[in-house]
Design a protein around this motif. Structure first.
Motif, PDB file in Angstrom:
ATOM      1  N   ALA A 282       0.827  -1.198   0.000  1.00 60.64           N
ATOM      2  CA  ALA A 282       0.000   0.000   0.000  1.00 60.64           C
ATOM      3  C   ALA A 282       0.867   1.255   0.000  1.00 60.64           C
ATOM      4  O   ALA A 282       1.984   1.271   0.535  1.00 60.64           O
ATOM      5  N   SER A 283       0.342   2.308  -0.602  1.00 64.32           N
ATOM      6  CA  SER A 283       0.959   3.629  -0.536  1.00 64.32           C
ATOM      7  C   SER A 283       0.608   4.264   0.814  1.00 64.32           C
ATOM      8  O   SER A 283      -0.200   3.704   1.583  1.00 64.32           O
ATOM      9  N   PRO A 284       1.169   5.434   1.154  1.00 62.03           N
ATOM     10  CA  PRO A 284       0.740   6.097   2.393  1.00 62.03           C
ATOM     11  C   PRO A 284      -0.781   6.267   2.465  1.00 62.03           C
ATOM     12  O   PRO A 284      -1.380   6.025   3.523  1.00 62.03           O
ATOM     13  N   LEU A 285      -1.401   6.656   1.358  1.00 58.66           N
ATOM     14  CA  LEU A 285      -2.863   6.793   1.348  1.00 58.66           C
ATOM     15  C   LEU A 285      -3.532   5.447   1.570  1.00 58.66           C
ATOM     16  O   LEU A 285      -4.528   5.342   2.292  1.00 58.66           O
ATOM     17  N   GLY A 286      -2.990   4.392   0.968  1.00 58.97           N
ATOM     18  CA  GLY A 286      -3.550   3.061   1.163  1.00 58.97           C
ATOM     19  C   GLY A 286      -3.430   2.592   2.601  1.00 58.97           C
ATOM     20  O   GLY A 286      -4.373   2.030   3.168  1.00 58.97           O
ATOM     21  N   HIS A 287      -2.264   2.829   3.204  1.00 58.66           N
ATOM     22  CA  HIS A 287      -2.094   2.460   4.611  1.00 58.66           C
ATOM     23  C   HIS A 287      -3.079   3.221   5.500  1.00 58.66           C
ATOM     24  O   HIS A 287      -3.618   2.664   6.459  1.00 58.66           O
ATOM     25  N   ALA A 288      -3.298   4.495   5.179  1.00 58.50           N
ATOM     26  CA  ALA A 288      -4.257   5.284   5.963  1.00 58.50           C
ATOM     27  C   ALA A 288      -5.666   4.706   5.838  1.00 58.50           C
ATOM     28  O   ALA A 288      -6.421   4.648   6.823  1.00 58.50           O
ATOM     29  N   ARG A 289      -6.033   4.255   4.636  1.00 62.00           N
ATOM     30  CA  ARG A 289      -7.354   3.659   4.440  1.00 62.00           C
ATOM     31  C   ARG A 289      -7.483   2.331   5.200  1.00 62.00           C
ATOM     32  O   ARG A 289      -8.541   2.033   5.754  1.00 62.00           O
ATOM     33  N   ILE A 290      -6.428   1.527   5.208  1.00 61.12           N
ATOM     34  CA  ILE A 290      -6.484   0.270   5.950  1.00 61.12           C
ATOM     35  C   ILE A 290      -6.689   0.557   7.437  1.00 61.12           C
ATOM     36  O   ILE A 290      -7.526  -0.065   8.104  1.00 61.12           O
ATOM     37  N   ALA A 291      -5.921   1.508   7.963  1.00 54.42           N
ATOM     38  CA  ALA A 291      -6.067   1.856   9.376  1.00 54.42           C
ATOM     39  C   ALA A 291      -7.488   2.317   9.681  1.00 54.42           C
ATOM     40  O   ALA A 291      -8.066   1.942  10.711  1.00 54.42           O
ATOM     41  N   ALA A 292      -8.058   3.099   8.781  1.00 50.90           N
ATOM     42  CA  ALA A 292      -9.420   3.592   8.989  1.00 50.90           C
ATOM     43  C   ALA A 292     -10.434   2.448   8.929  1.00 50.90           C
ATOM     44  O   ALA A 292     -11.421   2.451   9.672  1.00 50.90           O
ATOM     45  N   ALA A 293     -10.194   1.480   8.048  1.00 53.33           N
ATOM     46  CA  ALA A 293     -11.092   0.324   7.967  1.00 53.33           C
ATOM     47  C   ALA A 293     -11.060  -0.491   9.253  1.00 53.33           C
ATOM     48  O   ALA A 293     -12.097  -0.932   9.764  1.00 53.33           O
ATOM     49  N   VAL A 294      -9.859  -0.697   9.800  1.00 50.49           N
ATOM     50  CA  VAL A 294      -9.742  -1.442  11.046  1.00 50.49           C
ATOM     51  C   VAL A 294     -10.372  -0.659  12.194  1.00 50.49           C
ATOM     52  O   VAL A 294     -11.055  -1.223  13.053  1.00 50.49           O
TER      53      VAL A 294
END
Length: 264
Positions: free
Chosen positions: A180-192
């Motif tokens: 994941a990119s930084p934006l992707g990592h941020a989205r994963i964190a938000a999903a969790v």
């Protein structure tokens, strides 16, 4: 999905491979952040006394995560743990979905038996990002099914990201298309965070991004880009596999002990 409100967590421990380590979000010079670090920051808003450890190491197979990280994780006595592994397994020639599930379930069982709440992820269809990876599509579906089955008896929270089209938006992925990119990592964190019921969390992580300012390459330009990706990322990865090497050789966990979120 019914989401339980999150209790205050004091000890969060992350187990896994490169995605949990944070590859794609920062670098090895400045340091890696990643979705687990970002989740810890969100947790700390509700639980300022939270301490966080990240035992993940890139390149690890599910069995290696269990062998190397489960014991140290149990010793830290987390009240929240994330366990994310299996992608490296499904990319290997000899893939055993049941074997991966067995390793995951052993970790789920041990952590929940000790009283931890455990959260895990299913994986998106990488073939929408990497056309050359189409042969592994059935493997992705198989490992996701096994993750759900392994999680159910232990009350593990499963974060389903693969059902949302945004997860395969190229902007959520780094140039290697595997992390994941930084934006992707941020989205994963938000999903969790949403799955855990953290205050202020919602389903906005699954919303599509605005249309890109530059249209994706098509035709000959797309073919050139694909060839460049093969040369830059796929070929070195295959070379390491043939030599029996891993990107994680010689590496240890970036955060092996519990530290305050603003202290590490």
């Amino acid at each position: 999905m019914t989401v339980q409100a999150s209790p205050p967590y004091l000890r969060y421990v992350a187990l896994g491979d490169s995605q949990t380590e944070g590859v794609g979000d920062g670098d090895d010079v400045r340091g890696l952040r990643g979705w687990a670090d970002r989740l810890a920051e969100l947790l700390a808003r509700d639980s300022p006394e939270l301490h966080y450890a990240n035992l993940a190491v890139r390149g690890r197979l599910a069995g290696q995560v269990r062998a190397e990280q489960l014991g140290p994780a149990l010793a830290l006595r987390p009240d929240l743990a994330s366990v994310v592994a299996g992608v490296n397994d499904l990319l290997r020639p000899r893939f055993d979905a049941d074997g991966v599930a067995g390793q995951l379930e052993a970790m789920f069982a041990a952590l929940t038996a000790q009283g931890a709440r455990v959260v895990t992820l299913t994986f998106p269809d990488l073939t929408r990002l990497i056309p050359a990876a189409r042969p592994v599509a059935p493997r992705i579906a198989a490992v996701n099914d096994r993750i759900r089955e392994a999680a159910r008896p232990h009350g593990v929270t499963v974060v389903e990201t693969g059902h949302h089209p945004v997860v395969t938006d190229p902007r959520l992925w780094s140039t290697d298309r595997l992390h994941a990119s930084p934006l992707g990592h941020a989205r994963i964190a938000a999903a969790v965070a949403e799955a855990l019921g953290l205050s202020g969390s919602d389903g906005s992580w699954s919303h599509p991004l605005p249309p890109p300012a530059v249209r994706p390459a098509t035709g000959p330009r797309a073919a050139v880009a694909e060839a460049a990706w093969v040369a830059s990322f796929l070929t070195p990865w295959l070379t390491r596999r043939l030599r029996g090497r891993s990107s994680g050789d010689g590496r240890t966990a970036k955060r092996p002990t519990l530290l305050p979120v603003d202290g590490g």
